[in-house]
Design a protein around this motif. Structure first.
Motif, PDB file in Angstrom:
ATOM      1  N   ALA A  12       0.964  -1.272  -0.025  1.00  0.00           N
ATOM      2  CA  ALA A  12      -0.077   0.517  -0.003  1.00  0.00           C
ATOM      3  C   ALA A  12       0.575   1.590  -0.237  1.00  0.00           C
ATOM      4  N   VAL A  13       1.955   1.454   0.860  1.00  0.00           N
ATOM      5  CA  VAL A  13       3.052   2.452   0.841  1.00  0.00           C
ATOM      6  C   VAL A  13       3.337   2.470  -0.648  1.00  0.00           C
ATOM      7  N   LEU A  14       4.095   1.735  -1.159  1.00  0.00           N
ATOM      8  CA  LEU A  14       4.599   1.471  -2.404  1.00  0.00           C
ATOM      9  C   LEU A  14       3.583   1.958  -4.237  1.00  0.00           C
ATOM     10  N   ASP A  15       2.155   1.876  -3.490  1.00  0.00           N
ATOM     11  CA  ASP A  15       1.181   2.271  -4.505  1.00  0.00           C
ATOM     12  C   ASP A  15       1.091   3.892  -4.147  1.00  0.00           C
ATOM     13  N   ALA A  16       0.543   3.967  -3.005  1.00  0.00           N
ATOM     14  CA  ALA A  16       0.713   5.388  -2.924  1.00  0.00           C
ATOM     15  C   ALA A  16       2.656   6.354  -3.372  1.00  0.00           C
ATOM     16  N   ALA A  17       3.173   5.690  -3.068  1.00  0.00           N
ATOM     17  CA  ALA A  17       4.631   6.387  -3.607  1.00  0.00           C
ATOM     18  C   ALA A  17       4.216   7.033  -5.205  1.00  0.00           C
ATOM     19  N   ARG A  18       3.943   5.045  -5.917  1.00  0.00           N
ATOM     20  CA  ARG A  18       3.912   5.635  -7.406  1.00  0.00           C
ATOM     21  C   ARG A  18       2.493   6.534  -7.554  1.00  0.00           C
ATOM     22  N   ALA A  19       1.009   6.123  -6.725  1.00  0.00           N
ATOM     23  CA  ALA A  19      -0.019   7.581  -7.465  1.00  0.00           C
ATOM     24  C   ALA A  19       0.414   8.985  -7.285  1.00  0.00           C
ATOM     25  N   ALA A  20       1.102   8.800  -6.223  1.00  0.00           N
ATOM     26  CA  ALA A  20       1.252  10.819  -6.247  1.00  0.00           C
ATOM     27  C   ALA A  20       3.016  11.133  -7.160  1.00  0.00           C
ATOM     28  N   ALA A  21       3.474   9.436  -7.470  1.00  0.00           N
ATOM     29  CA  ALA A  21       4.623  10.086  -8.835  1.00  0.00           C
ATOM     30  C   ALA A  21       3.377  10.432  -9.868  1.00  0.00           C
TER      31      ALA A  21
END
Ligand code: FES
Ligand code: FES
Length: 155
Positions: free
Chosen positions: A146-155
């Protein structure tokens, strides 16, 4: 003896009186009424009480309330923007990264501090950032994703 204390709580100035040995966790929950930082162990071992102080993750159970004089304290309450969930909250929901949810406020604040200082963390950096946060339910995999997904979404 009570000490006067002023700080910013989720962008709003607050003023209160605290005991010299009172923890920030107790001040937030019992005086300010912000119940989002959780009382888990009260001894620095679980991370449920994690908040941001001037943008960095800290354990509020081990932080003296008096130590945040003039500083900015952010809790989970500040994460979403009105009705809009923060990307981390959305990703936690989509990945089923919360079960009982007790660890979730601390996890989200630890992850939030990470993404502020490092918007594109590696998996190892995510693991390191949440290494002080204990979850008894999820097994961590969903949280890390989930944290990796959120980082990708923000990028
Ligand atoms: S309640 Fe603060 S680390 Fe457990
Ligand atoms: S979701 Fe239950 S302790 Fe983490």
């Amino acid at each position: 003896m009570k000490l006067p204390l002023q700080f910013r709580h989720n962008g709003r100035d607050v003023a209160l009186f605290v005991d010299g040995g009172e923890s920030l966790l107790v001040a937030l929950r019992e005086q300010i009424g912000d119940l989002t930082p959780k009382f888990g162990c009260g001894q620095g071992g679980c991370g449920a009480c994690t908040v941001l102080i001037d943008g960095a993750a800290h354990l509020s159970c081990l932080t003296l309330a008096a130590a945040v004089e003039g500083r900015s304290v952010e809790t989970l309450e500040s994460l979403k923007d009105g009705p809009r969930l923060h990307p981390l909250q959305k990703a936690f929901m989509e990945r089923f990264a919360a079960q009982c949810g007790y660890c979730t406020p601390g996890m989200l604040m630890a992850a939030s501090a990470l993404l502020r200082r490092n918007p594109k963390p590696s998996r190892a950096e995510v693991v390191e950032a949440i290494s002080g946060n204990i979850c008894r339910c999820t097994g961590y995999e969903a949280i890390i994703e989930a944290v990796l997904d959120a980082a990708r979404a923000a990028a």
